[in-house]
Motif scaffolding. Structure first.
Motif, PDB file in Angstrom:
ATOM      1  N   LYS A   1      -3.324   7.934  -2.119  1.00  0.00           N
ATOM      2  CA  LYS A   1      -2.879   6.603  -1.716  1.00  0.00           C
ATOM      3  C   LYS A   1      -3.265   5.586  -2.782  1.00  0.00           C
TER       4      LYS A   1
ATOM      5  N   LEU B   1      -2.464  13.632   4.088  1.00  0.00           N
ATOM      6  CA  LEU B   1      -2.449  12.721   2.947  1.00  0.00           C
ATOM      7  C   LEU B   1      -2.743  13.464   1.645  1.00  0.00           C
TER       8      LEU B   1
ATOM      9  N   PHE C   1       1.559   5.555  -0.269  1.00  0.00           N
ATOM     10  CA  PHE C   1       0.998   6.838   0.123  1.00  0.00           C
ATOM     11  C   PHE C   1       1.964   7.966  -0.240  1.00  0.00           C
TER      12      PHE C   1
ATOM     13  N   GLU D   1      -5.484   6.013   5.718  1.00  0.00           N
ATOM     14  CA  GLU D   1      -4.526   7.077   5.940  1.00  0.00           C
ATOM     15  C   GLU D   1      -4.331   7.329   7.419  1.00  0.00           C
TER      16      GLU D   1
ATOM     17  N   ASN E   1       0.879  -1.169   0.000  1.00  0.00           N
ATOM     18  CA  ASN E   1       0.000   0.000   0.000  1.00  0.00           C
ATOM     19  C   ASN E   1       0.915   1.217   0.000  1.00  0.00           C
TER      20      ASN E   1
END
Lengths: 114, 116
Positions: A49, A46, A34, B104, A32
């Motif tokens: 992603k 953020l 980001f 996140e 994963n």
């Protein structure tokens, strides 16, 4: 152990220039990915992603990133930068048996000249 | 919605003194992280909690660092005794994890520690 490499430590661009920040990671399995941004005086937040599906992901403020599995890369792009994009950008990866652990790159400082 | 709250924002201490940092995550977030960030580097994970359980503390220097997350909400990170090399920014983050590593993280403003 997983690692993340951001090749550009400091990038200086003029407004309207195109941006590409490199990010490579070292892990052969499912990841994963980001991108986080830290504007001057603000918290890390953020940008975008990737965890599955379309390898081209779009984030806030016109940013996008492309996951290229064969190259272990997740480069960040923006076609036309603005002065307000001046910030520090961090790439992060979660991978492997300890998927909850994020490994961050050392960041790229972007300075956009007006 | 309130964000992740950390206090203090700045702390200056002399070496060998103890210091503690406090973090209040976003309401409902079950996962809490403490990171250390040195100048010019990215955040490095010290410890990760899922609810009140420390599920990853492999990078926590346990001879001088300790952390707790009683009741699975607020968390405290302590250093005793502090050393010059501990000068850094200590970040707290939280996330709502249904599947580990997908969601996140929301970061607090950090505590900047200076050890003299």
């Amino acid at each position: 152990a997983q690692s993340v490499s951001q090749h550009n430590h400091h990038v200086i661009l003029s407004e309207a220039a195109s941006l590409e920040l490199g990010c490579n990671y070292s892990y052969g399995g499912t990841v994963n990915l980001f991108w986080y941004v830290q504007y001057p005086g603000q918290h890390l937040q953020l940008l975008l992603k990737y965890f599955s599906g379309d390898p081209l992901v779009k984030g806030i403020k016109g940013f996008e990133a492309e996951f290229i599995k064969s190259k272990f890369s997740f480069n960040l792009r923006k076609p036309s930068v603005q002065w307000s994009d001046t910030a520090e950008y961090f790439c992060a990866v979660n991978a492997g048996t300890n998927a909850g652990k994020s490994t961050f790159g050392d960041g790229t400082t972007l300075t956009v000249k007006p | 919605e309130a964000g992740v709250v950390q206090s203090p924002r700045y702390k200056i201490i002399e070496k060998k003194q103890p210091v503690a940092f406090w973090c209040n995550p976003i309401s409902g977030h079950n996962t809490l992280y403490w990171y250390l960030q040195n100048l010019g580097q990215g955040p490095e994970l010290l410890i990760r909690y899922e609810n009140e359980e420390a599920v990853d503390d492999s990078q926590l220097p346990k001879d001088r660092f300790s952390a707790e997350r009683l009741k699975g909400v607020d968390s405290t990170l302590k250093i005793q005794p502090a050393e010059l090399g501990d000068s850094a920014v200590y970040l707290c983050a939280s996330s709502l994890e249904s599947i580990a590593g997908v969601n996140e993280q929301f970061f607090g403003p950090g505590t900047r520690l200076t050890v003299l």
